[in-house]
Design an enzyme around this catalytic site. Structure first.
Site, PDB file in Angstrom:
ATOM      1  N   HIS A 207      50.721  12.876  -3.602  1.00  0.00           N
ATOM      2  CA  HIS A 207      51.447  12.524  -2.378  1.00  0.00           C
ATOM      3  C   HIS A 207      50.910  13.366  -1.226  1.00  0.00           C
ATOM      4  CE1 HIS A 207      54.707  12.107   0.535  1.00  0.00           C
ATOM      5  NE2 HIS A 207      55.087  11.033  -0.138  1.00  0.00           N
ATOM      6  N   CYS A 245      51.274   7.377   1.498  1.00  0.00           N
ATOM      7  CA  CYS A 245      52.578   7.469   2.176  1.00  0.00           C
ATOM      8  C   CYS A 245      52.350   7.367   3.679  1.00  0.00           C
ATOM      9  CB  CYS A 245      53.284   8.786   1.817  1.00  0.00           C
ATOM     10  SG  CYS A 245      54.861   8.988   2.671  1.00  0.00           S
ATOM     11  N   HIS A 272      53.949   4.221  -0.357  1.00  0.00           N
ATOM     12  CA  HIS A 272      55.237   4.481   0.304  1.00  0.00           C
ATOM     13  C   HIS A 272      55.089   3.912   1.697  1.00  0.00           C
ATOM     14  CE1 HIS A 272      56.277   8.392  -2.139  1.00  0.00           C
ATOM     15  NE2 HIS A 272      56.176   7.330  -2.900  1.00  0.00           N
ATOM     16  N   ASP A 317      60.281   3.904   2.025  1.00  0.00           N
ATOM     17  CA  ASP A 317      60.451   5.358   1.886  1.00  0.00           C
ATOM     18  C   ASP A 317      61.726   5.728   2.639  1.00  0.00           C
ATOM     19  OD1 ASP A 317      59.857   7.922   1.083  1.00  0.00           O
ATOM     20  OD2 ASP A 317      57.819   7.936   1.844  1.00  0.00           O
ATOM     21  N   HIS A 318      61.787   6.913   3.186  1.00  0.00           N
ATOM     22  CA  HIS A 318      63.018   7.361   3.848  1.00  0.00           C
ATOM     23  C   HIS A 318      63.603   6.273   4.750  1.00  0.00           C
ATOM     24  CE1 HIS A 318      60.970  11.562   3.693  1.00  0.00           C
ATOM     25  NE2 HIS A 318      61.197  11.063   2.496  1.00  0.00           N
ATOM     26  N   TYR A 331      67.575   8.769   1.662  1.00  0.00           N
ATOM     27  CA  TYR A 331      67.624   7.979   0.425  1.00  0.00           C
ATOM     28  C   TYR A 331      68.939   7.245   0.203  1.00  0.00           C
ATOM     29  CZ  TYR A 331      63.046   9.774  -0.743  1.00  0.00           C
ATOM     30  OH  TYR A 331      61.711  10.049  -0.723  1.00  0.00           O
TER      31      TYR A 331
HETATM   32  C1  CS2 Z   1      59.168  12.582   0.143  1.00  0.00           C
HETATM   33  C2  CS2 Z   1      58.730  13.584  -0.927  1.00  0.00           C
HETATM   34  O1  CS2 Z   1      57.805  11.202   1.436  1.00  0.00           O
HETATM   35  C3  CS2 Z   1      58.377  11.328   0.360  1.00  0.00           C
HETATM   36  O2  CS2 Z   1      58.308  10.432  -0.463  1.00  0.00           O
HETATM   37  O3  CS2 Z   1      60.499  12.225   0.053  1.00  0.00           O
HETATM   38  O4  CS2 Z   1      59.824  14.197  -1.493  1.00  0.00           O
HETATM   39  C4  CS2 Z   1      57.842  13.081  -2.032  1.00  0.00           C
HETATM   40  O5  CS2 Z   1      58.564  12.265  -2.881  1.00  0.00           O
HETATM   41  C5  CS2 Z   1      57.217  14.173  -2.865  1.00  0.00           C
HETATM   42  O6  CS2 Z   1      56.513  15.029  -2.054  1.00  0.00           O
HETATM   43  C6  CS2 Z   1      56.268  13.645  -3.937  1.00  0.00           C
HETATM   44  O7  CS2 Z   1      55.945  14.638  -4.852  1.00  0.00           O
HETATM   45 MN    MN Z   2      56.451   9.437   0.775  1.00  0.00          MN
END
Ligand code: CS2
Ligand code: MN
Length: 355
Positions: A207, A245, A272, A317-318, A331
């Site tokens: 990530h 991501c 993501h 994602d978020h 989340y």
């Molecule tokens: C975050 C991180 O962007 C994301 O997904 O919420 O917590 C992510 O899940 C971790 O860094 C992955 O190891």
């Molecule tokens: Mn992410």
């Protein structure tokens, strides 16, 4: 591409599998054994039980996020061998349970960093936000209290209280770990685990660092195309791959996301997809997934994934906190469900327009 949602597990997540099952088009979850400390081995029985629980709800485990890396491995201290062995053991158990995707990160001390977990937006929703100036004014050991206040009583991934109690100690341990050293330690780890990944066909998906630049003087190495190229080239094996991501890489406006997706095609194993709004240099806030709500072009991002024949799981994602929901910041159910529906809409349109 398979639409999924992240789920933290019964007892940790306010969102249930039954709810996830009702989001149109979502067939899998990305989950973890949330109670495990980095470095602890996951037994095959525990993984099996998790899998059964998910499958009973009519879903499948599309991947694990995350199997966290012990600090000894990131620092490269003498005891790393033991933790690498334990990691390999966990991978073996995942492989035995037919799980083939593992997301992880290689950020020192802190997983993602934000200055605010509940920044109000004009529509009354709240979002996670980042302001470099605010972060610069905070001492790392105060960061946790600052965030905890708005965590709604949830344990944030990467911000576990037992870690935060040791924050000064952790900083001291990373004292001699510069960017180069951290990179070497990552490569060492990857080379050690590749045989088991090949044996069980497990795709490791690192990530990106969030935000995509050094924070609190700690090095960050998964931030842009050049850094990621270096990491992928250092261990030239398809099992050494990337979680793309968009929110993390997109925190730096210089990262051209659709072009990066095309560039990394074949090595992206997990996506993501979320939007963020660039406010000023070093200042951004999260947004609804919709392109027009933020600074990223979600259509071009999804199109690049389709064009490059990305086959892995994708997840919103978020999300924003909306409709009075009380959940782990980023989340909640509602805005991520809207995100999944929107991304599915884009996908259908992109795919049909290609025919
Ligand atoms: C975050 C991180 O962007 C994301 O997904 O919420 O917590 C992510 O899940 C971790 O860094 C992955 O190891
Ligand atoms: Mn992410």
């Amino acid at each position: 591409m398979e639409m999924t949602l992240r789920w933290f597990g019964t007892g940790y997540d306010s969102v249930t599998l039954e709810q996830i099952r009702q989001i149109p088009g979502v067939t899998g979850v990305i989950t973890t054994l949330y109670g495990k400390q980095p470095g602890e081995t996951w037994s095959q029985e525990e993984i099996h039980a998790l899998k059964e629980e998910v499958e009973k709800a009519g879903l499948r485990i599309a991947g694990i996020e995350s199997v966290n890396i012990h600090d000894a491995i990131k620092i490269g201290s003498d005891d790393r061998e033991q933790y690498i062995e334990q990691y390999i053991e966990t991978l073996r158990h995942l492989g035995e349970e037919d799980i083939h995707l593992v997301c992880y990160n290689f950020m020192p001390v802190f997983d993602w960093t934000r200055s605010d977990l509940a920044k109000p937006r004009p529509d009354g929703s709240t979002v996670l936000s980042y302001d470099q100036q605010k972060v610069d004014q905070i001492r790392p050991e105060e960061m946790f209290q600052n965030l905890d206040e708005h965590a709604n009583g949830f344990i944030l991934p990467g911000w576990e209280p037992e870690r935060m109690e040791r924050i000064k100690e952790l900083f001291a341990m990373y004292q001699d770990v510069n960017e180069e050293k951290l990179f070497e330690n990552l490569v060492y780890f990857l080379k050690r685990i590749m045989p088991v990944c090949r044996e069980y066909d497990i795709y490791m998906a690192i990530h990106p660092d969030d935000p995509a630049w050094p924070v609190f003087g700690l090095p960050r190495i998964i931030t842009d195309e050049a850094h990621i190229d270096r990491m992928l080239d250092a261990v030239e094996d398809v099992h050494n791959g990337l979680t793309f991501c968009t929110g993390s890489l997109g925190s730096n406006p210089k990262n051209d996301l659709p072009s990066m997706i095309r560039h990394f095609a074949g090595r992206i194993h997990f996506a993501h997809v979320r939007n963020i709004h660039h406010v000023a240099p070093g200042v951004f806030e999260e947004a609804a997934h919709l392109s027009s709500d933020g600074s990223l072009d979600m259509y071009e991002i999804m199109k690049a994934l389709v064009d490059t024949e990305f086959q892995g799981p994708v997840r919103p994602d978020h999300g924003r906190m909306i409709w009075g929901e009380k959940a782990m910041p980023g989340y909640g159910l509602y805005d991520r469900a809207l995100g999944a529906a929107y991304l599915n809409g884009l996908l259908e349109a992109i795919e049909k327009s290609k025919k």
